[in-house]
Design a protein around this motif. Structure first.
Motif, PDB file in Angstrom:
ATOM      1  N   ASN A  69       0.952  -1.747  -0.176  1.00  0.00           N
ATOM      2  CA  ASN A  69       0.528   0.161   0.289  1.00  0.00           C
ATOM      3  C   ASN A  69       0.707   1.207   0.120  1.00  0.00           C
ATOM      4  OD1 ASN A  69      -2.544  -1.579   0.056  1.00  0.00           O
ATOM      5  ND2 ASN A  69      -2.529  -1.724   1.788  1.00  0.00           N
ATOM      6  N   ASP A  70       1.522   0.857   0.742  1.00  0.00           N
ATOM      7  CA  ASP A  70       2.911   2.268   0.948  1.00  0.00           C
ATOM      8  C   ASP A  70       3.453   2.917  -0.410  1.00  0.00           C
ATOM      9  OD1 ASP A  70       2.490   2.708   3.467  1.00  0.00           O
ATOM     10  OD2 ASP A  70       4.078   2.093   4.305  1.00  0.00           O
ATOM     11  N   ALA A  71       3.984   1.338  -1.385  1.00  0.00           N
ATOM     12  CA  ALA A  71       4.532   1.910  -2.656  1.00  0.00           C
ATOM     13  C   ALA A  71       3.725   2.035  -3.394  1.00  0.00           C
ATOM     14  CB  ALA A  71       5.139   0.491  -2.802  1.00  0.00           C
ATOM     15  N   ALA A  72       2.344   1.650  -3.462  1.00  0.00           N
ATOM     16  CA  ALA A  72       1.505   1.950  -4.395  1.00  0.00           C
ATOM     17  C   ALA A  72       2.026   3.528  -4.650  1.00  0.00           C
ATOM     18  CB  ALA A  72       0.266   1.453  -4.108  1.00  0.00           C
ATOM     19  N   ASN A  73       2.219   4.209  -3.982  1.00  0.00           N
ATOM     20  CA  ASN A  73       1.312   5.661  -4.291  1.00  0.00           C
ATOM     21  C   ASN A  73       3.145   6.247  -4.530  1.00  0.00           C
ATOM     22  OD1 ASN A  73      -1.133   5.840  -3.563  1.00  0.00           O
ATOM     23  ND2 ASN A  73      -0.798   5.435  -0.856  1.00  0.00           N
ATOM     24  N   LYS A  74       3.589   5.651  -4.433  1.00  0.00           N
ATOM     25  CA  LYS A  74       5.238   6.100  -4.411  1.00  0.00           C
ATOM     26  C   LYS A  74       5.583   6.391  -6.418  1.00  0.00           C
ATOM     27  CE  LYS A  74       7.211   5.285  -0.386  1.00  0.00           C
ATOM     28  NZ  LYS A  74       8.667   4.140   0.469  1.00  0.00           N
ATOM     29  N   PRO A  75       6.706   7.273  -6.654  1.00  0.00           N
ATOM     30  CA  PRO A  75       6.713   6.959  -8.029  1.00  0.00           C
ATOM     31  C   PRO A  75       7.798   6.220  -8.284  1.00  0.00           C
ATOM     32  CG  PRO A  75       8.545   9.225  -6.315  1.00  0.00           C
ATOM     33  CD  PRO A  75       6.973   8.661  -5.716  1.00  0.00           C
ATOM     34  N   ARG A  76       8.288   5.676  -9.267  1.00  0.00           N
ATOM     35  CA  ARG A  76       8.815   4.186  -9.722  1.00  0.00           C
ATOM     36  C   ARG A  76      10.506   4.324  -9.218  1.00  0.00           C
ATOM     37  NH1 ARG A  76       8.831   2.435 -15.170  1.00  0.00           N
ATOM     38  NH2 ARG A  76       7.428   3.371 -15.729  1.00  0.00           N
ATOM     39  N   GLU A  77      10.885   5.534  -9.277  1.00  0.00           N
ATOM     40  CA  GLU A  77      12.529   6.385  -8.822  1.00  0.00           C
ATOM     41  C   GLU A  77      12.258   6.236  -7.062  1.00  0.00           C
ATOM     42  OE1 GLU A  77      10.614   9.981  -9.420  1.00  0.00           O
ATOM     43  OE2 GLU A  77      10.817   8.022 -10.654  1.00  0.00           O
ATOM     44  N   ALA A  78      11.747   5.310  -6.447  1.00  0.00           N
ATOM     45  CA  ALA A  78      11.368   5.818  -4.499  1.00  0.00           C
ATOM     46  C   ALA A  78      10.782   4.207  -4.458  1.00  0.00           C
ATOM     47  CB  ALA A  78      10.697   6.722  -4.073  1.00  0.00           C
ATOM     48  N   LEU A  79      10.773   3.361  -5.052  1.00  0.00           N
ATOM     49  CA  LEU A  79      10.509   1.994  -4.854  1.00  0.00           C
ATOM     50  C   LEU A  79      11.452   0.766  -4.462  1.00  0.00           C
ATOM     51  CD1 LEU A  79       7.396   1.717  -7.691  1.00  0.00           C
ATOM     52  CD2 LEU A  79       7.692   1.491  -5.574  1.00  0.00           C
ATOM     53  N   TYR A  80      12.481   1.144  -4.681  1.00  0.00           N
ATOM     54  CA  TYR A  80      13.982  -0.125  -5.150  1.00  0.00           C
ATOM     55  C   TYR A  80      13.763  -0.751  -3.021  1.00  0.00           C
ATOM     56  CZ  TYR A  80      18.325  -2.424  -5.120  1.00  0.00           C
ATOM     57  OH  TYR A  80      19.569  -2.672  -5.266  1.00  0.00           O
ATOM     58  N   GLU A  81      13.899   0.157  -2.010  1.00  0.00           N
ATOM     59  CA  GLU A  81      13.396  -0.274  -0.749  1.00  0.00           C
ATOM     60  C   GLU A  81      12.100  -1.377  -0.493  1.00  0.00           C
ATOM     61  OE1 GLU A  81      15.834  -1.052   1.263  1.00  0.00           O
ATOM     62  OE2 GLU A  81      17.513   0.017  -0.257  1.00  0.00           O
ATOM     63  N   ASP A  82      11.165  -0.559  -1.076  1.00  0.00           N
ATOM     64  CA  ASP A  82       9.872  -1.497  -0.623  1.00  0.00           C
ATOM     65  C   ASP A  82      10.026  -3.158  -1.915  1.00  0.00           C
ATOM     66  OD1 ASP A  82       8.818   0.062   0.315  1.00  0.00           O
ATOM     67  OD2 ASP A  82       8.570   1.836  -1.468  1.00  0.00           O
ATOM     68  N   VAL A  83      10.548  -2.891  -2.749  1.00  0.00           N
ATOM     69  CA  VAL A  83      10.093  -4.119  -3.364  1.00  0.00           C
ATOM     70  C   VAL A  83      11.501  -4.952  -3.117  1.00  0.00           C
ATOM     71  CG1 VAL A  83      11.107  -4.986  -6.305  1.00  0.00           C
ATOM     72  CG2 VAL A  83       9.678  -3.100  -5.812  1.00  0.00           C
ATOM     73  N   ILE A  84      12.239  -4.793  -2.695  1.00  0.00           N
ATOM     74  CA  ILE A  84      13.741  -5.406  -1.778  1.00  0.00           C
ATOM     75  C   ILE A  84      12.520  -6.530  -0.764  1.00  0.00           C
ATOM     76  CG2 ILE A  84      15.775  -6.109  -0.382  1.00  0.00           C
ATOM     77  CD1 ILE A  84      15.840  -5.069  -3.440  1.00  0.00           C
ATOM     78  N   LEU A  85      12.013  -5.382   0.417  1.00  0.00           N
ATOM     79  CA  LEU A  85      11.489  -6.034   1.180  1.00  0.00           C
ATOM     80  C   LEU A  85      10.411  -6.860   1.132  1.00  0.00           C
ATOM     81  CD1 LEU A  85      11.279  -5.855   4.403  1.00  0.00           C
ATOM     82  CD2 LEU A  85       9.609  -3.690   4.192  1.00  0.00           C
ATOM     83  N   MET A  86       9.404  -6.539  -0.344  1.00  0.00           N
ATOM     84  CA  MET A  86       8.886  -7.507  -0.260  1.00  0.00           C
ATOM     85  C   MET A  86       8.982  -8.689  -0.797  1.00  0.00           C
ATOM     86  SD  MET A  86       5.773  -4.991  -2.284  1.00  0.00           S
ATOM     87  CE  MET A  86       6.616  -4.492  -3.352  1.00  0.00           C
TER      88      MET A  86
END
Length: 166
Positions: A69-86
């Motif tokens: 849910n947090d990642a869904a509201n972020k721009p593409r360039e801010a997703l790195y840490e979220d993708v790693i955590l998921m």
């Protein structure tokens, strides 16, 4: 007066130049290992195995959905840490020993997590233009997983009452 205007103009121009600065270095592409194979083993009559799976997956689902849910509201360039955590949550879920009675729910959970990770990774890396229906579809799948977990909690409660928590 002229000197004051000249100094102000110079300060204004220098502050604009400082604000621009060099462009930020883009993050490297996200590269993930394939998820580990699922661990389908065990008998659900062993209460501790079912209990362990339920406790672990409740935590993993909660953390994954929060990150999603947090990642869904972020721009593409801010997703790195979220993708790693998921991806780490997906991997931990895959490695979790799943006794026979949880297999349908477990496979749905791992498949949903894997789809989300793949889609967010592709989007963050610029291989996809948008996330499309990734988030609402995942939320629908997680609702099914949570319903399965609730059924399994009812089973676990009965087992603890009748078996004494073996």
């Amino acid at each position: 007066m002229r000197i004051l205007c000249s100094v102000l103009l110079l300060l204004l121009l220098s502050s604009c130049a400082l604000a621009e600065g060099p462009p930020a270095t883009p993050a490297p592409p996200i590269t993930l290992a394939a998820p580990p194979p699922v661990a389908l083993e065990g008998d659900c009559t062993v209460t501790s195995g079912l209990d362990n799976w339920l406790q672990s997956t409740e935590l993993f689902v909660s953390d994954f959905m929060s990150t999603l849910n947090d990642a869904a509201n972020k721009p593409r360039e801010a997703l790195y840490e979220d993708v790693i955590l998921m991806s780490r949550l997906r991997d931990a879920t895959s490695e979790l020993v799943a006794p026979e009675c949880v297999i349908p729910t477990h496979l749905l959970l791992v498949d949903t997590m894997n789809t989300v990770v793949e889609n967010f990774q592709a989007y963050a890396n610029g291989d996809r233009d948008e996330l499309g229906n990734t988030v609402p579809e995942a939320i629908g799948q997680f609702d099914r997983v949570i319903a399965g977990q609730n059924d399994l909690k009812a089973r676990l409660e009965v087992q603890y009452r009748t078996q004494g928590g073996s």
